[in-house]
Scaffold this motif. Structure first.
Motif, PDB file in Angstrom:
ATOM      1  N   HIS A 184     -10.825  -8.315 -30.751  1.00 22.61           N
ATOM      2  CA  HIS A 184      -9.999  -7.844 -29.633  1.00 22.61           C
ATOM      3  C   HIS A 184     -10.155  -8.842 -28.500  1.00 22.61           C
ATOM      4  O   HIS A 184     -11.246  -9.016 -27.957  1.00 22.61           O
ATOM      5  N   SER A 185      -9.064  -9.532 -28.164  1.00 22.60           N
ATOM      6  CA  SER A 185      -9.109 -10.539 -27.102  1.00 22.60           C
ATOM      7  C   SER A 185      -7.803 -10.536 -26.332  1.00 22.60           C
ATOM      8  O   SER A 185      -6.734 -10.276 -26.908  1.00 22.60           O
ATOM      9  N   PHE A 186      -7.898 -10.810 -25.024  1.00 19.62           N
ATOM     10  CA  PHE A 186      -6.723 -10.988 -24.171  1.00 19.62           C
ATOM     11  C   PHE A 186      -5.802  -9.775 -24.186  1.00 19.62           C
ATOM     12  O   PHE A 186      -4.587  -9.881 -24.089  1.00 19.62           O
ATOM     13  N   GLY A 187      -6.414  -8.599 -24.379  1.00 12.61           N
ATOM     14  CA  GLY A 187      -5.659  -7.352 -24.377  1.00 12.61           C
ATOM     15  C   GLY A 187      -4.960  -7.047 -25.688  1.00 12.61           C
ATOM     16  O   GLY A 187      -4.131  -6.135 -25.736  1.00 12.61           O
ATOM     17  N   GLN A 188      -5.274  -7.778 -26.777  1.00  8.48           N
ATOM     18  CA  GLN A 188      -4.575  -7.605 -28.040  1.00  8.48           C
ATOM     19  C   GLN A 188      -5.566  -7.479 -29.198  1.00  8.48           C
ATOM     20  O   GLN A 188      -6.683  -7.996 -29.134  1.00  8.48           O
ATOM     21  N   GLU A 189      -5.135  -6.816 -30.275  1.00  4.69           N
ATOM     22  CA  GLU A 189      -5.894  -6.775 -31.522  1.00  4.69           C
ATOM     23  C   GLU A 189      -5.427  -7.939 -32.387  1.00  4.69           C
ATOM     24  O   GLU A 189      -4.241  -8.018 -32.730  1.00  4.69           O
ATOM     25  N   LEU A 190      -6.326  -8.837 -32.742  1.00  2.00           N
ATOM     26  CA  LEU A 190      -5.962 -10.066 -33.434  1.00  2.00           C
ATOM     27  C   LEU A 190      -6.849 -10.279 -34.661  1.00  2.00           C
ATOM     28  O   LEU A 190      -7.891  -9.644 -34.798  1.00  2.00           O
ATOM     29  N   VAL A 191      -6.414 -11.184 -35.533  1.00  2.00           N
ATOM     30  CA  VAL A 191      -7.216 -11.607 -36.673  1.00  2.00           C
ATOM     31  C   VAL A 191      -7.404 -13.118 -36.557  1.00  2.00           C
ATOM     32  O   VAL A 191      -6.445 -13.887 -36.692  1.00  2.00           O
ATOM     33  N   GLY A 192      -8.637 -13.535 -36.278  1.00  2.00           N
ATOM     34  CA  GLY A 192      -8.928 -14.952 -36.134  1.00  2.00           C
ATOM     35  C   GLY A 192      -9.102 -15.621 -37.482  1.00  2.00           C
ATOM     36  O   GLY A 192      -9.551 -15.007 -38.447  1.00  2.00           O
TER      37      GLY A 192
END
Length: 335
Positions: free
Chosen positions: A320-328
């Motif tokens: 969870h980064s920059f206000g978003q749920e992401l997949v790195g």
């Protein structure tokens, strides 16, 4: 200088202008979605097997096509090129294996990867799908007079050119020249501004993202060593449209590709590919043995560029980064 950021990849590709500055943006989105609904119905995408009289869904047919037309292929390559969930792809390949359409084994270049090969039955199925797909497309075009068919093909080529980062420019177009240069005064500040604007407009990233990019750029400027570090700026008709950094990763012999950015104005000109190629070439000449990068799964254009440059996906993790749920995603290239 190893802080991770989603802009270690090209935008995919953001609109470039905040939505509030585009009064017709909502109407444009509605028209695009209307076209999508029309075209998926036209080609029978929602019931693809019945449409082509085959036992395969559209996704299954596309996987068979990729394996048949781009050998050798690994499971990781399929997942990246088709933007498929790893679990879903694994189940799909398992179904193909049960039906004796494919075999799976270790990839010779990298035993950690899974090589996919068509069986004789798989080649027959892929050939039948190709034949029926060609017939279906031909039937659509045959309904049109020659002049209308030419208009349709030109319109489809235009759509592909505008929306695909690496789509070739139509012959005869007087496109402005794309050039690369190393960075100069003002370029690093432009990179911060452009990253923040594009990712806020397209992905809704909050202020913490701009702060992170600013820190990365500041660290680059403070620690810059021309033997190991380099930044390139892409220009189209004299205007800045892209950028990339090659920096020391902190581990001996390892370079990191960072802050690769492609402006929407550069779509169809191969800016992302040329920037990545310049970064890789510099790293090799500098004596690095390996190049790494980090990006996010939502950036489809980025993944295709990295894959074509020879990078391999080595790890994924949700965050969870920059206000978003992401997949790195971590990618690696042996130089």
């Amino acid at each position: 200088m190893t802080t991770r950021t989603p802009s270690d990849a090209p935008s995919a590709v953001p609109s470039g202008t905040p939505r509030e500055a585009l009064p017709d943006a909502a109407a444009d989105v509605r028209e695009l979605r209307r076209f999508n609904r029309f075209y998926t119905n036209l080609i029978g995408a929602l019931d693809y097997g019945r449409h082509l009289y085959t036992p395969f869904t559209l996704t299954e047919a596309r996987v068979l096509y990729e394996v048949a037309n781009h050998p050798p292929v690994d499971a990781a390559d399929l997942r990246v090129s088709l933007s498929l969930d790893a679990g879903y792809l694994s189940r799909l390949l398992g179904k193909f294996e049960d039906r004796e359409l494919i075999t799976r084994g270790r990839s010779e270049p990298d035993p950690r990867r899974q090589r996919i090969t068509l069986t004789e039955g798989g080649r027959e199925a892929a050939g039948l799908l190709e034949e029926r797909s060609q017939d279906a497309a031909g039937s659509l075009l045959q309904k049109l007079p020659a002049a209308d068919r030419a208009r349709l093909v030109d319109a489809m080529r235009t759509i592909r050119t505008l929306l695909d980062e690496d789509a070739p420019q139509p012959p005869g177009d007087r496109a402005p020249e794309l050039t690369l240069r190393t960075s100069g005064p003002g370029d690093l500040g432009w990179m911060v501004e452009r990253n923040a604007t594009l990712y806020a407009a397209e992905y809704g990233f909050d202020l913490s993202y701009e702060a992170l990019v600013a820190r990365i750029v500041a660290e680059y400027a403070e620690d810059f060593d021309p033997r190991w570090d380099r930044t390139w700026i892409a220009e189209l008709g004299g205007e800045r449209v892209g950028a990339v950094m090659c920096v020391r990763d902190g581990r001996p012999g390892v370079a990191r590709l960072r802050l690769l950015l492609v402006d929407p104005a550069a779509r169809g000109h191969g800016a992302g590919r040329r920037l990545v190629d310049a970064c890789v070439e510099f790293a090799r000449e500098a004596g690095y043995g390996e190049m790494v990068l980090w990006t996010n799964s939502v950036l489809g254009a980025a993944r295709r560029i990295y894959q074509r440059a020879g990078f391999e996906l080595v790890a994924e993790s949700a965050h969870h980064s920059f206000g978003q749920e992401l997949v790195g995603q971590d990618w690696r290239l042996t130089l």
